[in-house]
Design an enzyme around this catalytic site. Structure first.
Site: not given
Ligand code: CA
Length: 422
Positions: A356, A140, A149, A251, A240, A247
């Site tokens: 995840t 993940h 990135r 973030y 989640d 996000q």
């Molecule tokens: Ca999570």
């Protein structure tokens, strides 16, 4: 072997083929009915067994547990009795439900303590103190890192040296079946200079599992890795929910905030570490070798098969992801040890999620973000529609189970339907 794990045990309660709840599981939860206040229970086949009634009839008397703990709306006080006692209760339940009943006359009590599962309401089983979310799947972290990135810098330099995590929001953890409201928030449209406000357009799930802390520590002390599992009561399924557009804008530089905190869904059952013992496996090889405080002996992961289904309004559920808990690079002992290494205290009922759980193949990726590769490869559904992210009216169903030597134990479901109505 733990008594209740004996694969040859059968129950006098009928357990359908493929059930999550044979006598070898006996997870803990909390239920209520229109006539009964919330109380503790276990699951057997398609029934819940009322632990308050069993305690009132003396079934746990010799275990020296305050009967009041079985009449609580949360498992916290029961868990606080300690693993020795909670394990003894599970073993006792296995005797009560065993088809070779001898000392017990439980079958006469069945009408009092067994309720068909579809006639009870399962409740949030834990009063969650603090919630921490790890980021422990290498697949993940690599997938997401590659998307944001590039492949060269996919994993940050710290990732292979410590279980990365962040402190999440406990207040919005809800039990399976609770409707999920699509969050509002700031998002920045492609190439725009200023954000806009509105409902998230990139609603996602994250396939995770969580463990529940069963033994507290004092501030300033840390847990040795050899004792870490003594502090873990059991595990549950965890979704989640994530709003990727919210996000993405918020973030940097600090990490997740409103893009995550609006909701997380857990399954109503906590499967104990005792019940998971037969399903232990080693995790991935860790290279480079972690620092000594994170080095483990023996098998510290579990072979738990995981599946995510998407069910569009009025349509059958379609599997969109198949993964396994054993893919996680960092295990629960390492997560808990790392969490306390700076002297941070942990409390009973704290919840720590895995991050995840993505596997090595594209069908094992544990989020829409990865399954559709940021929306570039939509998922095709049987009704001909496609999904890049989650639509209103879609239900996400997370399932998990272990299977070995003819015994199958499961976690139930963590289910949530997304909508925009208030
Ligand atoms: Ca999570």
């Amino acid at each position: 072997m733990i008594k209740a794990n004996n694969p040859s045990l059968t129950s006098w309660v009928e357990v359908p083929e493929g059930s999550d709840f044979p006598i070898q599981n006996l997870p803990f939860g909390v239920f209520k009915t229109p006539g009964l206040r919330p109380r503790l229970c276990t699951a057997i086949g398609n029934f819940v067994a009322d632990l308050q009634v069993l305690s009132e009839h003396g079934f746990f008397d010799d275990l020296k547990i305050d009967k009041a703990v079985f009449a609580q709306p949360f498992l916290n006080d029961f868990i606080a009795c300690g693993k020795e006692k909670t394990s003894a209760v599970r073993n006792r339940l296995s005797e009560v439900l065993d088809s070779d009943l001898d000392d017990w006359d439980a079958s006469e009590l069945a009408a009092y303590f067994l309720h068909p599962m579809d006639e009870v309401e399962m409740l949030m089983p834990i009063k969650v103190g603090d919630y921490t979310d790890f980021y422990s799947s290498r697949e993940h972290a690599t997938n997401v890192g590659t998307m944001f990135r590039g492949k060269e810098n996919a994993l940050m330099p710290n990732w292979l040296h410590l279980p990365v995590g962040y402190h999440g929001r406990a207040s919005s953890i809800v039990v399976s079946g609770t409707p999920i409201h699509r969050p509002n928030g700031q998002q920045i449209p492609q190439d725009a200079k200023a954000p806009v406000f509105g409902p998230s357009k990139l609603m996602d799930f994250e396939l995770e599992m969580a463990f529940v802390v069963g033994k507290e520590t004092q501030i300033g002390s840390s847990v040795n890795i050899t004792e870490a599992e003594d502090h873990i009561f059991g595990m549950m399924l965890f979704n989640d929910w994530s709003a990727r557009d919210i996000q993405k804008w918020e973030y940097v530089p600090l990490g997740p905030f409103l893009g995550k905190s609006f909701a997380s869904t857990v399954s109503p059952w906590i499967v104990t570490i005792d019940a998971l013992e037969p399903f232990r496996v080693s995790g991935p090889v860790q290279d480079p070798t972690p620092l000594p405080y994170l080095q483990i002996d023996g098998d510290r992961s579990f072979d738990i098969q995981l599946q995510v289904d998407l069910q569009a309004e009025g349509q059958p559920a379609t599997p969109i992801c198949r993964s396994n808990f054993k893919y996680l690079y960092w295990n629960i002992a390492q997560q808990l040890t790392h969490h306390t290494v700076n002297g941070c205290n942990i409390k009973i009922g704290d919840m720590m999620a895995s991050g995840t759980i993505s596997g090595p193949t594209p069908d094992s990726y544990g989020s829409m973000l990865e399954l559709t590769w940021r929306g570039s490869k939509p998922i095709q559904l049987p009704d001909g529609s496609e999904r890049k992210f989650i639509n209103d009216g879609d239900t996400i169903i997370v399932k998990g189970w272990c299977e070995k030597d003819g015994v199958r134990i499961g976690f139930g479901e963590a289910t949530g339907k997304v909508g925009s109505e208030q």
